[in-house]
Motif scaffolding. Structure first.
Motif, PDB file in Angstrom:
ATOM      1  N   VAL A   3       0.850  -1.189   0.000  1.00  0.00           N
ATOM      2  CA  VAL A   3       0.000   0.000   0.000  1.00  0.00           C
ATOM      3  C   VAL A   3       0.887   1.241   0.000  1.00  0.00           C
ATOM      4  O   VAL A   3       1.990   1.222   0.543  1.00  0.00           O
ATOM      5  N   ARG A   4       0.346   2.288  -0.619  1.00  0.00           N
ATOM      6  CA  ARG A   4       1.092   3.540  -0.620  1.00  0.00           C
ATOM      7  C   ARG A   4       0.646   4.353   0.588  1.00  0.00           C
ATOM      8  O   ARG A   4      -0.553   4.416   0.887  1.00  0.00           O
ATOM      9  N   ALA A  26      -1.647 -10.008   3.729  1.00  0.00           N
ATOM     10  CA  ALA A  26      -3.010  -9.959   3.188  1.00  0.00           C
ATOM     11  C   ALA A  26      -3.995  -9.851   4.346  1.00  0.00           C
ATOM     12  O   ALA A  26      -3.779 -10.436   5.416  1.00  0.00           O
ATOM     13  N   ALA A  27      -5.045  -9.063   4.144  1.00  0.00           N
ATOM     14  CA  ALA A  27      -6.089  -8.866   5.152  1.00  0.00           C
ATOM     15  C   ALA A  27      -5.612  -8.133   6.403  1.00  0.00           C
ATOM     16  O   ALA A  27      -6.283  -8.151   7.434  1.00  0.00           O
ATOM     17  N   ALA A  28      -4.442  -7.487   6.312  1.00  0.00           N
ATOM     18  CA  ALA A  28      -4.002  -6.651   7.444  1.00  0.00           C
ATOM     19  C   ALA A  28      -4.953  -5.479   7.569  1.00  0.00           C
ATOM     20  O   ALA A  28      -5.494  -5.000   6.572  1.00  0.00           O
ATOM     21  N   ASP A  29      -5.150  -5.026   8.806  1.00  0.00           N
ATOM     22  CA  ASP A  29      -6.003  -3.851   8.952  1.00  0.00           C
ATOM     23  C   ASP A  29      -5.166  -2.583   9.137  1.00  0.00           C
ATOM     24  O   ASP A  29      -3.932  -2.638   9.226  1.00  0.00           O
ATOM     25  N   LEU A  30      -5.866  -1.444   9.191  1.00  0.00           N
ATOM     26  CA  LEU A  30      -5.186  -0.156   9.258  1.00  0.00           C
ATOM     27  C   LEU A  30      -4.374  -0.044  10.557  1.00  0.00           C
ATOM     28  O   LEU A  30      -3.280   0.544  10.565  1.00  0.00           O
ATOM     29  N   GLY A  31      -4.898  -0.642  11.632  1.00  0.00           N
ATOM     30  CA  GLY A  31      -4.186  -0.636  12.913  1.00  0.00           C
ATOM     31  C   GLY A  31      -2.845  -1.333  12.791  1.00  0.00           C
ATOM     32  O   GLY A  31      -1.819  -0.850  13.293  1.00  0.00           O
ATOM     33  N   ALA A  32      -2.838  -2.471  12.100  1.00  0.00           N
ATOM     34  CA  ALA A  32      -1.595  -3.231  11.928  1.00  0.00           C
ATOM     35  C   ALA A  32      -0.594  -2.428  11.092  1.00  0.00           C
ATOM     36  O   ALA A  32       0.610  -2.384  11.401  1.00  0.00           O
ATOM     37  N   LEU A  33      -1.100  -1.782  10.043  1.00  0.00           N
ATOM     38  CA  LEU A  33      -0.228  -0.934   9.219  1.00  0.00           C
ATOM     39  C   LEU A  33       0.372   0.195  10.067  1.00  0.00           C
ATOM     40  O   LEU A  33       1.564   0.495   9.972  1.00  0.00           O
ATOM     41  N   LEU A  66      -7.386  -3.498   4.833  1.00  0.00           N
ATOM     42  CA  LEU A  66      -6.767  -2.889   3.651  1.00  0.00           C
ATOM     43  C   LEU A  66      -6.912  -3.755   2.414  1.00  0.00           C
ATOM     44  O   LEU A  66      -6.902  -4.988   2.494  1.00  0.00           O
ATOM     45  N   LYS A  67      -7.045  -3.080   1.290  1.00  0.00           N
ATOM     46  CA  LYS A  67      -7.140  -3.767  -0.005  1.00  0.00           C
ATOM     47  C   LYS A  67      -5.983  -3.304  -0.888  1.00  0.00           C
ATOM     48  O   LYS A  67      -5.475  -2.188  -0.729  1.00  0.00           O
ATOM     49  N   GLU A  68      -5.638  -4.141  -1.833  1.00  0.00           N
ATOM     50  CA  GLU A  68      -4.634  -3.784  -2.843  1.00  0.00           C
ATOM     51  C   GLU A  68      -5.010  -2.427  -3.462  1.00  0.00           C
ATOM     52  O   GLU A  68      -6.181  -2.211  -3.804  1.00  0.00           O
ATOM     53  N   GLY A  69      -4.041  -1.567  -3.576  1.00  0.00           N
ATOM     54  CA  GLY A  69      -4.289  -0.286  -4.235  1.00  0.00           C
ATOM     55  C   GLY A  69      -4.779   0.820  -3.307  1.00  0.00           C
ATOM     56  O   GLY A  69      -4.923   1.972  -3.722  1.00  0.00           O
ATOM     57  N   ASP A  70      -5.045   0.483  -2.044  1.00  0.00           N
ATOM     58  CA  ASP A  70      -5.481   1.525  -1.100  1.00  0.00           C
ATOM     59  C   ASP A  70      -4.395   2.596  -0.926  1.00  0.00           C
ATOM     60  O   ASP A  70      -3.208   2.282  -0.849  1.00  0.00           O
ATOM     61  N   GLU A  71      -4.831   3.816  -0.882  1.00  0.00           N
ATOM     62  CA  GLU A  71      -3.911   4.917  -0.616  1.00  0.00           C
ATOM     63  C   GLU A  71      -4.183   5.415   0.790  1.00  0.00           C
ATOM     64  O   GLU A  71      -5.238   5.985   1.062  1.00  0.00           O
ATOM     65  N   VAL A  72      -3.209   5.188   1.636  1.00  0.00           N
ATOM     66  CA  VAL A  72      -3.394   5.484   3.064  1.00  0.00           C
ATOM     67  C   VAL A  72      -2.720   6.817   3.404  1.00  0.00           C
ATOM     68  O   VAL A  72      -1.661   7.130   2.861  1.00  0.00           O
TER      69      VAL A  72
END
Lengths: 81, 129, 129, 81
Positions: A3-4, A26-33, A66-72
């Protein structure tokens, strides 16, 4: 999955960069990021509680998956006006 | 509800914004707010503030606020101009206008919009010494 | 606190009022209110409102309100223009401006002043069919 | 003692005049003057409870004791704006 991630305001100073790409499971959430980013940029951890998290142009909570291509985006409290 | 949202690095021209105002016969109240950069920030003298905006998200979040305003109050028009980049002390950074039938809703909506902006619209300030 | 009070039978010229605004470096907020004559009064279509004022008492009562405002809020400037005589539909009858350090007090004072005016300032309206 | 009385707004229609002079007893108060005026102009009585009373440029209550030369005003609720 990649993810960017974009930092705004003084988060750019805390991380030393405006943008980065982060590899997450895969399937990581925003908290994990967020945790992963704080491990990579320790100064971000000082703002842990007041960090705002967005995906695209919407705020999201830490349990957002999160999904592939998400811009965080990560940024401190906003201050318009 | 008419909406106009301008993010600009140019000075805010109040006179020209006012000259462009349109309002229908049922409208009785106009509230304008002008936010001006003050000469000190957290007790320190400054010469300007640099505003950074996450442009695309700013626009989206303002429109979410406008959507909610429209549900809450019978507003005919909202116009908002926010400066980005360096804004010198004594220059306006924000201009807001609400046109509504009565003053109560015009004042309420204007204050609610500014409060909402300060809560969710991704704009940040950096004082310039 | 600077005060300016104008009772006039001439149209309100917002642009020229704004052009004459002065504010010092510590001021961060300007609230303007414009009250406009609506096309109906008590459900009837009207073409204008005729405003009658007890001039000398109007001035005195506004200054009592200004005195009280000055005690309540750190306002740098208040300016108020009220039309007298016939004001056509869609024309402004009232213009108010408050300049203050922060928006909270500017909004509060502006609304308080208008509420106070509607309570004690001897001006009356007569619809013109 | 005589006082000058001015009517504003639709009180002028109710009384049929904009100004009048009223003779009152010495030490009469504003309430007594109001009663006297309502007796003279019966339509004024319909507005008894919502009449505002001023002497000079200040509001006064009904117990205000009138003095020679006082300029009294009677008018309905104000409606500026």
């Amino acid at each position: 999955m990649q993810v960017r991630v974009t930092f705004y305001s003084y988060f750019k100073e805390l991380t030393g960069c405006g943008e980065t790409t982060e590899t997450i499971s895969a399937a990581a959430d925003l908290g994990a990021l967020h945790e992963q980013l704080m491990a990579r940029f320790p100064k971000l951890a000082t703002m842990r509680r007041s960090t705002l998290l967005a995906v695209g142009v919407d705020y999201q909570t830490r349990d957002y998956v999160l999904k592939e291509g998400d811009e965080v985006s990560l940024f401190p409290p906003v201050q318009g006006g | 509800m008419k909406r106009e949202l301008i993010l600009t690095s140019e000075p805010i021209n109040e006179a020209s914004l006012i000259a462009r105002r349109t309002m229908s016969g049922g409208m009785g109240a106009v509230v304008n707010f002008l936010g001006v950069v003050r000469g000190s920030e957290d007790g320190k003298t400054i010469s300007a503030i640099k505003y950074e905006a996450f442009d695309k998200m700013v626009r989206h979040q303002f429109h979410l606020l406008f959507d909610e305003m429209e549900k809450r109050w019978p507003i005919e028009s909202v116009r908002l101009v926010h400066r980005v980049g360096v804004v010198k002390v004594n220059e306006p950074s924000l201009w807001v206008e609400i046109v509504a039938p009565h003053r109560g809703e015009a004042f309420a909506a204007c204050q609610w919009l500014i409060d909402g902006m300060k809560r969710i619209v991704p704009i940040w300030k950096k004082p310039v010494a």
